[in-house]
Scaffold this motif. Structure first.
Motif, mmCIF file in Angstrom:
data_model
loop_
_atom_site.group_PDB
_atom_site.id
_atom_site.type_symbol
_atom_site.label_atom_id
_atom_site.label_comp_id
_atom_site.label_asym_id
_atom_site.label_seq_id
_atom_site.Cartn_x
_atom_site.Cartn_y
_atom_site.Cartn_z
ATOM 1 N N ILE A 622 18.375 3.555 -4.631
ATOM 2 C CA ILE A 622 19.123 3.204 -5.825
ATOM 3 C C ILE A 622 18.293 2.206 -6.602
ATOM 4 C CG2 ILE A 622 21.194 2.112 -6.711
ATOM 5 C CD1 ILE A 622 22.775 3.790 -5.116
ATOM 6 N N GLN A 623 17.907 2.631 -7.779
ATOM 7 C CA GLN A 623 17.113 1.738 -8.610
ATOM 8 C C GLN A 623 18.044 0.858 -9.436
ATOM 9 O OE1 GLN A 623 16.174 5.461 -9.484
ATOM 10 N NE2 GLN A 623 13.978 5.251 -9.759
ATOM 11 N N GLY A 624 17.446 -0.166 -9.993
ATOM 12 C CA GLY A 624 18.240 -1.044 -10.840
ATOM 13 C C GLY A 624 18.318 -0.479 -12.246
ATOM 14 N N ARG A 625 19.363 -0.858 -12.945
ATOM 15 C CA ARG A 625 19.454 -0.495 -14.358
ATOM 16 C C ARG A 625 19.516 -1.816 -15.109
ATOM 17 N NH1 ARG A 625 22.989 0.653 -18.555
ATOM 18 N NH2 ARG A 625 22.741 2.671 -19.582
ATOM 19 N N SER A 626 18.383 -2.152 -15.691
ATOM 20 C CA SER A 626 18.287 -3.451 -16.355
ATOM 21 C C SER A 626 18.866 -3.364 -17.751
ATOM 22 C CB SER A 626 16.822 -3.873 -16.477
ATOM 23 O OG SER A 626 16.171 -3.752 -15.249
ATOM 24 N N ASN A 627 19.383 -4.480 -18.212
ATOM 25 C CA ASN A 627 19.852 -4.556 -19.588
ATOM 26 C C ASN A 627 18.990 -5.541 -20.377
ATOM 27 O OD1 ASN A 627 23.012 -3.786 -18.504
ATOM 28 N ND2 ASN A 627 22.225 -2.910 -20.404
ATOM 29 N N PHE A 628 18.874 -5.270 -21.678
ATOM 30 C CA PHE A 628 18.062 -6.116 -22.536
ATOM 31 C C PHE A 628 18.837 -6.596 -23.760
ATOM 32 C CE2 PHE A 628 15.228 -3.185 -20.428
ATOM 33 C CZ PHE A 628 14.229 -4.019 -19.949
#
Length: 940
Positions: A622-628
């Motif tokens: 499970i990869q991360g889902r980064s927010n910007f």
RNA sequence: GCGGCAUUGGCGGAAUUGGUAGACGCGCCAGACUUAGGAUCUGGUUCGAAAGAGUGUAGGUUCGAGUCCUAUAUGCCGCACCA
């Protein structure tokens, strides 16, 4: 009543604990016992960071299977433990002086808490941890067994080394003349666990050696520090002896092809021939290994590995200096340099070999492109048909003889194994494939070589110069290792003052004061007492991480046993792991070592299956889902203005914004909680925003609420889940906010188990909503007879979910539940007979809510013990016509008819069918399709 | 270089044996209830105005292909001087 998941989950977790609902018993005595089923997760290393939302993915899947099998009536072994030895705890200890045992204990406690909250059905009473003396005594015991065994290549199994000794006593007159030390030295070449001077991967920063699978591209996998080659005296395990069996065993187990291929690749079997080449002016030939026996006629030079033992024999006096210089240069090069800089290097030895077929003299070179550890460390070079030889030949201006018709070798070699042989004496005109076979037969006939299989798999280096690992049950007498008797195990890890290596470069155990072996009294004593007559030094290295994880699955079968790793009865009952779930990162490490270890124990007669893991699934990462957020850096920028993601391509902002990671926990469905953002870090205290609709934040009233429809939209990207990207999601938060059942369902819903996918919280509301809607169906349960439609919905669900679990396709079950929920609530179904079954079906996936729903239907018993329902086709079919489907006013269905009918006959027959007639209303079908046997498709 | 896996709407993904492509969910749109909505409920949502087109691209097998075959592109993963 609202769906109060927190109360429900707490209630049932306590209830399960109270009743010991998940305790598993081995059958005792005469009682036949239920059919066993063993579901295992790869046990985690308890790191200080705790679990993130990616870790439980595989655990949830295995938990579903475990619960399902229980309900199917199996006795299910589903344990969890901890791989507790490891580098991070030790490095933390070096930095802080905190004993690794304390940090490990703390981390395990945290892991257990986190796991418990998710509602897994582990039998915690069977838990193991590799750093427990009760556990590692069996790791030490296995090591002792390996030390006391050798691999009998004729019988292809491990045998007691005493057999070898008694054979030599009888058959080898020189054996008796050897001193004890010489005898021990000779046995060392046969033991499965042996001491040897080997070239190892030494990592100075970590202060330890590493196994091949712990090194990638010249850097340590853990930490990424440079690794260099060194010769050191190390414990090794003769894994290579098992190469053939490890390869063949793959055919018996149900793993994915890609994982098997990775293992095959790592084992690296290659079939070829060993050939002898005479050296000009010497009697003794030397041996090379080749897979291209057909190319002997094109050999124009020979190459030795720098470490080859042939080197000293072939170097002539006048080339000695040059060769020495080259060898010194090779030795000081690190693995990393070799990889980074692959230029052709080498040196001529001054000697010549004789090509056994052409009788021509060919020069012998030394080069580091030939590896000492593979084959014989010497090759015959065929520049025309091997690109490495070609590069070498071009560099040293050596001749290139093409051997395959039509191959142009003026620019590059022709490596493909196809074409017709030329310039090849007896092979001329043959296809390559046939030429290889012909040449193999020829060299055997002439006695210049033999057919040989080589493996790439190396022996495992088993010593680590570290503290936090299993001590070896070994002491040294007269510089030779001796075992501590089995009955004195475990040999406990001693206390040390300092976890760093000693100043004179000894491993950390060199700091232990009470660390010597009193042979007479069989006990550990102060090392000041070492006199080398009765008190001897103990081994200072510890075992690597894979030692403890290689047989842990056996210990779960019988974890309280203090007489054996696992009793014969317990092993006979559970046999092997039926389903093993874990990550791909262990494909060439743990999964090779475990299989090796298990095969060794099989040879010993300790276990009854020679493969440990029958079925294996690799869950995806499970990869991360980064927010910007996007900081405005254009003209007049204050550095405080953030532009909504949907606007950043506008001419006004394009190229004038800088993306900055923002904590994903401040973002919901990609909408930023601007107030939380301002409070997140001091530098964002005065942040200003341009919202999605283009409006700016109201200066007078910055703390706007969401009511004003002014959203700040964040951008996103898929990255590794890590603290520095602020994209780590803690399962505790999800459990807190949505409940464990939602978490479990959602992790499964995310996509196929085996695929890697980003953690994306955006869909979790939908899953949670489903549970709430389902919950509402249980408000007013009635006892009426279910209708046909209701039963159809239910049985469709039973069939689907059963199929899904049997095929490990968990992601498709959740929609099936949603459909059933939709259908049944459209039918206003509240029938007990239907709802109770839904609860039973849901139990593996969302056990807490299922338990509560079951309780509402039944009032007693646990849903986890409820029998799995069977579906009845009768409810799914409709009157003779199989699977009729109506859509857009069209009907399509299949009917079984006799073979060999013409289209017209089929049409007639179809119309004659009562059910078809109903749909056709006397009209001719638009299309009738007769598939070879008897299935017919009709489209109106 | 070798080997493996993947490619389907705005997104995650369904389609189990070759047989209704886009299930289910998210998002979006509209409506209802609401002072309010980031709550809840109802309906719609592949593209296209339509005819039609449509499962990375090009071929093939088949009555029928997302699914099988051949080539090709892109992405991901593993191994890599293993003779």
């Amino acid at each position: 009543m609202d769906y109060d998941f927190q109360a429900i989950e707490k209630k049932w977790q306590q209830e399960w604990d109270k009743r010991g609902a998940y305790e598993v018993k081995n059958p005792t005595g005469e009682e036949p016992g239920k059919e066993p089923y063993y579901v295992l997760d790869m046990f985690p290393y308890p790191s200080g960071a705790g679990l993130h939302v990616g870790h439980p993915l595989g655990y949830i899947a295995s938990d579903i299977v475990a619960r399902y099998k229980r309900q199917k009536g199996y006795n299910v072994l589903h344990p969890m433990g901890f791989d507790a030895y490891g580098l991070p705890a030790e490095q933390y200890a070096i930095q802080t002086g905190q004993h690794p045992e304390i940090t490990t204990e703390k981390n395990i406690k945290r892991y257990v808490e986190q796991l418990r909250k998710i509602g897994f059905c582990y039998d915690w009473k069977r838990s193991v941890r590799t750093c427990d003396p009760d556990f590692y005594r069996w790791t030490q015991w296995a090591f002792s067994q390996m030390f006391n065994s050798y691999y009998d290549t004729d019988r292809q199994q491990a045998r007691p080394i005493s057999e070898l000794v008694s054979r030599w006593e009888k058959e080898d007159p020189t054996w008796q003349t050897l001193s004890e030390k010489e005898q021990q030295a000779r046995l060392m070449d046969y033991r499965i666990a042996y001491l040897a001077d080997t070239k190892v991967n030494w990592c100075p920063q970590l202060g330890t050696v590493l196994a091949n699978d712990e090194v990638s591209e010249g850097l340590s996998v853990r930490g990424g520090y440079p690794v260099e080659q060194r010769v050191m005296r190390q414990w090794c395990l003769r894994v290579s002896a098992y190469a053939g069996r490890l390869l063949e065993g793959l055919d018996k187990i149900d793993w994915t092809e890609s994982l098997k291929d990775t293992q095959r690749n790592w084992i690296g079997r290659s079939e070829g021939a060993e050939m002898q080449f005479n050296i000009k002016g010497q009697d003794e030939p030397f041996t090379i290994f080749t897979t291209r026996a057909d190319t002997v006629y094109g050999v124009t030079f020979m190459v030795l590995a720098p470490e080859s033992e042939y080197v000293q024999r072939v170097v002539t006096e006048e080339h000695k200096t040059e060769v020495e210089e080259y060898l010194a240069w090779v030795r000081h090069r690190t693995e990393r340099e070799r990889i980074a800089d692959r230029k052709v290097t080498g040196v001529f030895t001054g000697s010549f070999a004789i090509n056994p077929l052409t009788e021509k003299e060919i020069p012998i070179y030394i080069s580091d492109y030939v590896l000492a550890g593979y084959g014989t460390g010497a090759i015959m070079a065929v520049p025309a048909h091997d690109s490495r030889d070609y590069a070498f030949a071009k560099h040293f201006n050596l001749p290139v003889i093409p051997l395959i018709e039509g191959a142009d070798v003026s620019e590059q070699s022709f490596d493909a194994k196809e074409g017709r042989m030329i310039n090849s004496g007896i092979l001329n005109g043959l296809e390559v494939k046939d030429a290889i076979a012909r040449m193999k037969a020829y060299i055997k006939e002439k006695g210049i070589g033999r057919v040989k299989v080589n493996y790439r798999l190396r022996d495992a280096i088993f010593s680590r110069q570290r503290y936090w690992g299993e001590p070896f049950p070994v002491y040294y007498k007269n510089e030779m290792p001796y075992l501590i008797p089995d009955e004195c195990l475990p040999l406990q890890l001693p206390e040390v003052k300092d976890f760093k290596p000693t100043e004179d470069g000894q491993p950390p155990l060199g700091n232990a004061q009470v660390w010597a072996w009193d042979e007479k009294n069989n006990q550990v004593v102060d090392k000041a007492l070492i006199d080398n007559t009765t008190v001897f030094p103990l081994e200072l290295c510890t075992m690597p991480g894979f030692a403890g994880s290689s047989a842990y699955y056996l210990r779960y079968m019988d974890n309280k046993n203090d007489k054996a790793l696992v009793s014969r009865e317990a092993n006979r009952y559970w046999r092997q792991v039926n389903l093993y779930i874990g990550g791909t990162e262990h494909a060439t490490g743990h999964l090779i070592y475990s299989r090796f270890w298990n095969k060794f124990l099989y040879d010993l007669g300790c276990v009854c299956e020679d493969e440990p893991f029958k079925k294996l699934i690799n869950q995806g990462m499970i990869q991360g889902r980064s927010n910007f957020v996007y900081r405005y850096i254009g003209e007049g920028a204050s550095g405080n203005l953030y532009i909504s993601y949907n606007l950043i391509e506008n001419p006004e902002y394009k190229g004038k914004v800088q993306p900055i990671h923002v904590d994903v926990n401040l973002v919901h469905n990609d909408v930023l909680d601007v107030n939380a953002f301002r409070l997140w870090m001091p530098q964002y205290k005065n942040a200003q925003f341009v919202y999605a609709d283009g409006s700016k934040m109201d200066e007078d009233n910055p703390y706007i609420s969401m009511q004003q429809e002014k959203n700040y939209i964040c951008g996103w990207a898929v990255e590794k889940m890590s603290k520095s990207m602020y994209n780590v999601v803690n399962p505790d938060d999800i459990v807190e906010h949505y409940g464990a059942d939602t978490l479990r369902l959602y992790e499964m819903f995310l996509g196929p188990l085996e695929m890697s996918k980003p953690w994306d919280t955006n869909g979790i509301d939908g899953v949670h909503r489903f549970l709430r809607k389902l919950w509402n169906m249980y408000e007013n349960i009635s006892d009426g007879e279910p209708t046909k439609e209701e039963l159809r919905s239910l049985h469709k669900l039973i069939k689907k979910v059963t199929w899904d679990i049997e095929h490990y396709s968990f992601n498709t079950s959740i929609p099936a539940f949603m459909i059933a929920q939709n259908e049944l609530s459209a039918l206003k179904c509240n029938k007990r007979a239907v709802l109770v079954q839904i609860a039973v079906l849901l139990a593996p996936f969302a056990p807490h809510i299922a338990e509560e729903m079951y309780h509402r239907c039944q009032n007693d018993g646990l849903v986890i013990d409820a029998e799995w329902p069977e579906w009845n086709e009768q409810y799914l079919e409709e009157s003779g016509v199989k699977y009729p489907v109506q859509f857009n006013g069209k009907v399509k269905f299949t009917i079984e008819l006799p073979k060999g009918m013409s289209k017209e006959e089929v049409e007639k027959a179809v119309l004659a069918t009562e059910d078809a007639g109903k749909y056709l209303n006397g009209n001719a079908p638009k299309r009738v399709i007769v598939v070879p046997d008897k299935i017919v498709n009709i489209v109106l």
